[in-house]
Design an enzyme around this catalytic site. Structure first.
Site, PDB file in Angstrom:
ATOM      1  N   CYS A  66      37.972  37.708  40.889  1.00  0.00           N
ATOM      2  CA  CYS A  66      37.051  37.465  41.994  1.00  0.00           C
ATOM      3  C   CYS A  66      35.689  37.087  41.417  1.00  0.00           C
ATOM      4  O   CYS A  66      35.326  37.547  40.340  1.00  0.00           O
ATOM      5  CB  CYS A  66      36.843  38.665  42.912  1.00  0.00           C
ATOM      6  SG  CYS A  66      38.344  39.267  43.682  1.00  0.00           S
ATOM      7  N   ARG A 101      37.394  31.961  39.070  1.00  0.00           N
ATOM      8  CA  ARG A 101      37.693  33.398  39.016  1.00  0.00           C
ATOM      9  C   ARG A 101      38.628  33.840  40.145  1.00  0.00           C
ATOM     10  O   ARG A 101      39.036  34.992  40.200  1.00  0.00           O
ATOM     11  CB  ARG A 101      36.399  34.208  39.108  1.00  0.00           C
ATOM     12  CG  ARG A 101      35.439  33.948  37.973  1.00  0.00           C
ATOM     13  CD  ARG A 101      34.215  34.797  38.137  1.00  0.00           C
ATOM     14  NE  ARG A 101      34.525  36.196  37.997  1.00  0.00           N
ATOM     15  CZ  ARG A 101      34.509  36.855  36.847  1.00  0.00           C
ATOM     16  NH1 ARG A 101      34.187  36.237  35.743  1.00  0.00           N
ATOM     17  NH2 ARG A 101      34.799  38.128  36.793  1.00  0.00           N
ATOM     18  N   TRP A 155      40.324  36.673  44.325  1.00  0.00           N
ATOM     19  CA  TRP A 155      41.674  36.650  43.722  1.00  0.00           C
ATOM     20  C   TRP A 155      42.327  37.930  44.197  1.00  0.00           C
ATOM     21  O   TRP A 155      41.918  39.022  43.821  1.00  0.00           O
ATOM     22  CB  TRP A 155      41.560  36.613  42.202  1.00  0.00           C
ATOM     23  CG  TRP A 155      42.869  36.465  41.507  1.00  0.00           C
ATOM     24  CD1 TRP A 155      43.556  35.303  41.282  1.00  0.00           C
ATOM     25  CD2 TRP A 155      43.649  37.508  40.907  1.00  0.00           C
ATOM     26  NE1 TRP A 155      44.711  35.569  40.594  1.00  0.00           N
ATOM     27  CE2 TRP A 155      44.796  36.913  40.354  1.00  0.00           C
ATOM     28  CE3 TRP A 155      43.504  38.885  40.794  1.00  0.00           C
ATOM     29  CZ2 TRP A 155      45.780  37.641  39.694  1.00  0.00           C
ATOM     30  CZ3 TRP A 155      44.488  39.619  40.137  1.00  0.00           C
ATOM     31  CH2 TRP A 155      45.605  38.990  39.598  1.00  0.00           C
ATOM     32  N   ASN A 212      33.874  42.945  42.991  1.00  0.00           N
ATOM     33  CA  ASN A 212      34.842  42.478  41.994  1.00  0.00           C
ATOM     34  C   ASN A 212      35.266  43.702  41.178  1.00  0.00           C
ATOM     35  O   ASN A 212      34.400  44.413  40.674  1.00  0.00           O
ATOM     36  CB  ASN A 212      34.184  41.419  41.098  1.00  0.00           C
ATOM     37  CG  ASN A 212      35.016  41.109  39.859  1.00  0.00           C
ATOM     38  OD1 ASN A 212      34.484  40.865  38.793  1.00  0.00           O
ATOM     39  ND2 ASN A 212      36.314  41.109  39.999  1.00  0.00           N
ATOM     40  N   GLY A 213      36.567  43.920  41.072  1.00  0.00           N
ATOM     41  CA  GLY A 213      37.055  45.057  40.304  1.00  0.00           C
ATOM     42  C   GLY A 213      38.153  45.758  41.083  1.00  0.00           C
ATOM     43  O   GLY A 213      38.745  45.184  42.003  1.00  0.00           O
ATOM     44  N   GLU A 268      52.552  28.780  22.594  1.00  0.00           N
ATOM     45  CA  GLU A 268      51.374  28.355  23.348  1.00  0.00           C
ATOM     46  C   GLU A 268      51.697  27.120  24.203  1.00  0.00           C
ATOM     47  O   GLU A 268      51.278  27.037  25.355  1.00  0.00           O
ATOM     48  CB  GLU A 268      50.207  28.070  22.378  1.00  0.00           C
ATOM     49  CG  GLU A 268      48.967  27.465  23.002  1.00  0.00           C
ATOM     50  CD  GLU A 268      48.330  28.326  24.099  1.00  0.00           C
ATOM     51  OE1 GLU A 268      48.724  29.494  24.274  1.00  0.00           O
ATOM     52  OE2 GLU A 268      47.444  27.797  24.798  1.00  0.00           O
ATOM     53  N   LYS A 292      51.309  26.740  28.304  1.00  0.00           N
ATOM     54  CA  LYS A 292      50.525  25.685  28.970  1.00  0.00           C
ATOM     55  C   LYS A 292      51.370  24.979  30.019  1.00  0.00           C
ATOM     56  O   LYS A 292      50.947  24.776  31.155  1.00  0.00           O
ATOM     57  CB  LYS A 292      50.024  24.635  27.952  1.00  0.00           C
ATOM     58  CG  LYS A 292      48.893  25.018  27.053  1.00  0.00           C
ATOM     59  CD  LYS A 292      47.568  25.215  27.736  1.00  0.00           C
ATOM     60  CE  LYS A 292      47.388  26.650  28.112  1.00  0.00           C
ATOM     61  NZ  LYS A 292      46.750  27.527  27.170  1.00  0.00           N
ATOM     62  N   GLU A 310      52.372  27.364  33.129  1.00  0.00           N
ATOM     63  CA  GLU A 310      51.345  27.853  34.058  1.00  0.00           C
ATOM     64  C   GLU A 310      50.714  26.746  34.892  1.00  0.00           C
ATOM     65  O   GLU A 310      50.215  26.994  35.969  1.00  0.00           O
ATOM     66  CB  GLU A 310      50.274  28.670  33.326  1.00  0.00           C
ATOM     67  CG  GLU A 310      49.411  27.908  32.377  1.00  0.00           C
ATOM     68  CD  GLU A 310      48.412  28.797  31.636  1.00  0.00           C
ATOM     69  OE1 GLU A 310      47.973  29.812  32.188  1.00  0.00           O
ATOM     70  OE2 GLU A 310      48.065  28.442  30.500  1.00  0.00           O
ATOM     71  N   HIS A 341      71.081  33.053  18.155  1.00  0.00           N
ATOM     72  CA  HIS A 341      71.261  34.453  18.570  1.00  0.00           C
ATOM     73  C   HIS A 341      71.211  34.614  20.092  1.00  0.00           C
ATOM     74  O   HIS A 341      71.034  35.719  20.581  1.00  0.00           O
ATOM     75  CB  HIS A 341      70.207  35.337  17.898  1.00  0.00           C
ATOM     76  CG  HIS A 341      70.314  35.339  16.400  1.00  0.00           C
ATOM     77  ND1 HIS A 341      71.365  35.903  15.736  1.00  0.00           N
ATOM     78  CD2 HIS A 341      69.513  34.789  15.456  1.00  0.00           C
ATOM     79  CE1 HIS A 341      71.214  35.721  14.426  1.00  0.00           C
ATOM     80  NE2 HIS A 341      70.097  35.049  14.233  1.00  0.00           N
ATOM     81  N   LYS A 383      40.753  32.880  35.924  1.00  0.00           N
ATOM     82  CA  LYS A 383      40.338  32.724  34.538  1.00  0.00           C
ATOM     83  C   LYS A 383      39.987  34.044  33.867  1.00  0.00           C
ATOM     84  O   LYS A 383      40.330  34.280  32.725  1.00  0.00           O
ATOM     85  CB  LYS A 383      39.132  31.788  34.486  1.00  0.00           C
ATOM     86  CG  LYS A 383      38.646  31.534  33.078  1.00  0.00           C
ATOM     87  CD  LYS A 383      38.590  30.071  32.775  1.00  0.00           C
ATOM     88  CE  LYS A 383      38.515  29.761  31.311  1.00  0.00           C
ATOM     89  NZ  LYS A 383      39.785  29.347  30.748  1.00  0.00           N
TER      90      LYS A 383
HETATM   91  C1  F6R Z   1      46.332  30.612  29.427  1.00  0.00           C
HETATM   92  C2  F6R Z   1      45.191  31.475  29.641  1.00  0.00           C
HETATM   93  C3  F6R Z   1      45.408  32.935  29.674  1.00  0.00           C
HETATM   94  C4  F6R Z   1      44.301  33.629  28.871  1.00  0.00           C
HETATM   95  C5  F6R Z   1      44.424  35.153  29.005  1.00  0.00           C
HETATM   96  C6  F6R Z   1      43.399  35.882  28.163  1.00  0.00           C
HETATM   97  O1  F6R Z   1      45.971  29.272  29.481  1.00  0.00           O
HETATM   98  O2  F6R Z   1      44.100  31.023  29.806  1.00  0.00           O
HETATM   99  O3  F6R Z   1      46.664  33.288  29.201  1.00  0.00           O
HETATM  100  O4  F6R Z   1      44.407  33.247  27.537  1.00  0.00           O
HETATM  101  O5  F6R Z   1      44.251  35.520  30.340  1.00  0.00           O
HETATM  102  O6  F6R Z   1      42.109  35.529  28.537  1.00  0.00           O
HETATM  103  P1  F6R Z   1      40.862  35.838  27.618  1.00  0.00           P
HETATM  104  O7  F6R Z   1      40.996  35.011  26.386  1.00  0.00           O
HETATM  105  O8  F6R Z   1      39.678  35.481  28.434  1.00  0.00           O
HETATM  106  O9  F6R Z   1      40.939  37.297  27.286  1.00  0.00           O
END
Ligand code: F6R
Length: 600
Positions: free
Chosen positions: A2, A27, A73, A99-100, A479, A483, A486, A502, A595
């Site tokens: 949020c 957020r 969020w 927020n929280g 990774e 990408k 998501e 396996h 984010k």
């Molecule tokens: C994927 C992504 C998330 C963050 C994860 C950790 O693209 O952005 O998986 O990497 O939420 O976030 P931080 O690095 O801010 O702790």
């Protein structure tokens, strides 16, 4: 998660809030709401994104020089207008945004309901408004508060209400007929922006950069009151305190899309520069940290998501370059490892946002056991940047897209830098990263994008894609899969090449796309794995510097040795972006994600 944003000053609040909330949408974007105070308290809110609601609810027309705004969020309660913030007390005279997570909300709600309070949402946050109302009806007087504070009964009531909350919160509260904002933070981010035209409160600096770069990073437990005359800070005992004003170095332009269609594409394109900036560190600090690794007994890397993948990559790099063992643990799983921590343990906490609750919880656990903590983050002033013993900044500039792209490659570069420093030779890393400039630039250029767009067109109809690699190419595959899944919602999964036989090989059938990450130093074995895929009818898409006959499709990347995890991740970021665009999805705001993940 949020985003919260507040303004009090000489300007009309609602227009400022709408602009700022747009920059906070990363957020959370389930719903939006604003409360302003003029001769009355006015609230407009609804499910949806700021651009739609601004028009639908005429948000910019709300009157008043005081206002608070929220972008949600969802955690407690579905995505509905009722559950959108701001929330009010029974009489609708007090409005709060939060927020929280309020951990004791059920207990508080039960007590307040028994006292006759009527709730209109399923959120944990609404209890805050009712608690303030309750305190006001008790006169809001607090015995024994510091005499330096001459607050109004509303301020006292807020202070007393906030004290009853357990969990994490950044809260802004306003009240009918009071031209002020009352704020408090505990374990959730909240910063204050100061300008000649007024005071801003926000989850981070992005929403108010247009108006000011002067910022106060609040301490945990800080209680703040701002009106048109200025702002007053107090600590947990309600005694007035001074807080230093810092200047934000981020440029407003960096937080804008410029000519790019999406932030994701802009941030991918910035990587030729940002990986260079990741190397711009105080080398005395880097060498000191290398010394701490050498003298420590047990080294942990803790992180989540993409940052976790950067840490896994780091563990291979530390082993390969510096012969150093490290333990890599998902921050959310760290409690299972806590008993290994001693005063000699060194913990690297890696988080782009510096606000990820799982990471902060792990850091606090490590500190309780006397371990030393190195924070690696992109956000100066974030909780993580302040809670470690040593700090390294990624220097990537604001990353607005929910997906990590440029911060991921910066983290990998920092892992190479640290591994080289452990070897007493950080210079070699700096040289290699400099040499990468044109390679990275070319990988993000239009011609490469067009090739990947064509591949995305062919792949967009698939429900599943798989990725394999070995060593540094395995962590890159992890990774890449994150990408793709998501942002495009295609199920993408990565395996170590040697693990195929396996179990995962059972997933391969005629036409299943499998990306194979290859580097010169592990070529033979991974190509054998690619043959195993091909023999089952899989389509092999190679990511490498030469076109092996086993490949059906080929993404050409240069071979850059230890920096291959940077070079091979970038076309996969572009591909993930193009897949989202093909599927008409918004790459900057994937469904259900935010984010900054400030809940456990
Ligand atoms: C994927 C992504 C998330 C963050 C994860 C950790 O693209 O952005 O998986 O990497 O939420 O976030 P931080 O690095 O801010 O702790």
């Amino acid at each position: 998660m949020c985003g919260i944003f507040g303004y009090v000053g000489s300007e009309k609040a609602s227009a400022i809030l709408c602009k700022g909330l747009k920059n906070l949408e990363y957020r959370g974007y389930d719903s939006v709401g604003i409360a302003t105070v003029s001769s009355r308290l006015e609230i407009r809110k609804g499910a949806g994104k700021i651009d739609d609601l601004k028009v639908r609810l005429n948000l910019e027309e709300m009157e008043g020089n005081v206002g608070i705004g929220h972008t949600r969020w969802a955690t407690h309660g579905a995505v509905t207008a009722e559950n959108s913030h701001p929330h009010t007390d029974c009489e609708e005279k007090i409005a709060i945004i939060h927020n929280g997570i309020i951990e004791n909300f059920y207990e508080l709600k039960t007590k307040l309901t028994e006292q006759g309070h009527r709730f209109s949402s399923d959120t944990d946050s609404e209890v805050i408004a009712h608690l303030i109302e309750d305190q006001l009806s008790n006169n809001g007087t607090i015995p024994g508060i510091a005499s330096s504070w001459n607050g109004s009964s509303f301020e006292h009531a807020c202070f007393e209400a906030f004290k009853q909350l357990r969990g994490s919160y950044a809260v802004l509260a306003v009240r009918e007929c009071e031209e002020k904002i009352v704020a408090m933070r505990k374990d959730s981010p909240l910063v204050v922006g100061l300008s000649e035209d007024g005071t801003f409160f926000a989850s981070d600096v992005a929403p108010f950069l247009e108006w000011t770069k002067d910022v106060v990073y609040l301490e945990n437990g800080d209680f703040v009151v701002a009106d048109r005359g200025g702002v007053k800070f107090s600590s947990q005992d309600f005694g007035e305190v001074a807080r230093p004003v810092c200047t934000v170095e981020w440029d407003l332009e960096e937080a804008k899309k410029g000519n790019f269609e999406h932030f994701m594409l802009k941030e991918i394109a910035e990587q030729a520069e940002t990986i260079q900036r990741a190397c711009v560190q105080d080398m005395a600090v880097v060498d000191r940290i290398a010394g701490m690794v050498r003298s420590g007994f047990g080294v942990f890397f803790i992180a989540c998501g993409s940052s976790y993948h950067a840490c896994l990559t780091g563990s291979y790099l530390f082993s390969k370059i510096a012969n150093q063992h490290v333990n890599v643990v998902l921050a959310s799983e760290f409690e299972n490892y806590e008993h290994f921590l001693t005063e000699n343990t060194l913990v690297f906490a890696v988080s782009q946002s510096g606000e990820t609750a799982d990471v902060l919880e792990a850091v606090r656990a490590a500190k309780r056991r006397g371990s030393r903590v190195v924070s690696i983050t992109n956000v100066i002033g974030s909780s993580l940047s302040r809670e470690g013993d040593e700090l390294l900044l990624m220097n990537s500039g604001p990353e607005i897209c929910v997906l990590s792209t440029k911060t991921y490659t910066s983290q990998v570069v920092m892992m190479v830098l640290l591994a080289c420093a452990l070897n007493g030779d950080h210079e070699s890393c700096i040289r290699k990263v400099k040499d990468l400039y044109m390679d990275v630039y070319n990988l993000t250029a239009r011609s490469m994008r067009d090739r990947l767009k064509a591949l995305a067109r062919d792949l967009a109809g698939n429900d599943h894609v798989y990725m394999i690699g070995r060593g540094l190419q395995y962590t890159t595959a992890l990774e890449a899969a994150l990408k793709v899944k998501e942002v495009s919602y295609i199920h993408a999964e990565a395996f170590a090449g040697g693990e195929l036989k396996h179990g995962p090989l059972a997933l391969i059938e005629e036409g299943t796309p499998v990306f194979v990450f290859v580097s010169r130093d592990n070529e033979d074995r991974i190509v054998s794995n690619a043959q195993e895929v091909k023999a089952r009818g899989g389509i092999v898409i190679g990511v490498s510097d030469w076109n092996n006959p086993v490949f059906d499709r080929w993404i050409k990347v240069p071979d850059c040795g230890d920096l291959n995890p940077v070079i091979q991740a970038i076309p996969m970021q572009v591909l993930a972006y193009e897949l989202a665009v093909q599927k008409k999805l918004d790459p900057d705001k994937p469904r259900n994600l935010a984010k900054s993940v400030t809940v456990l």
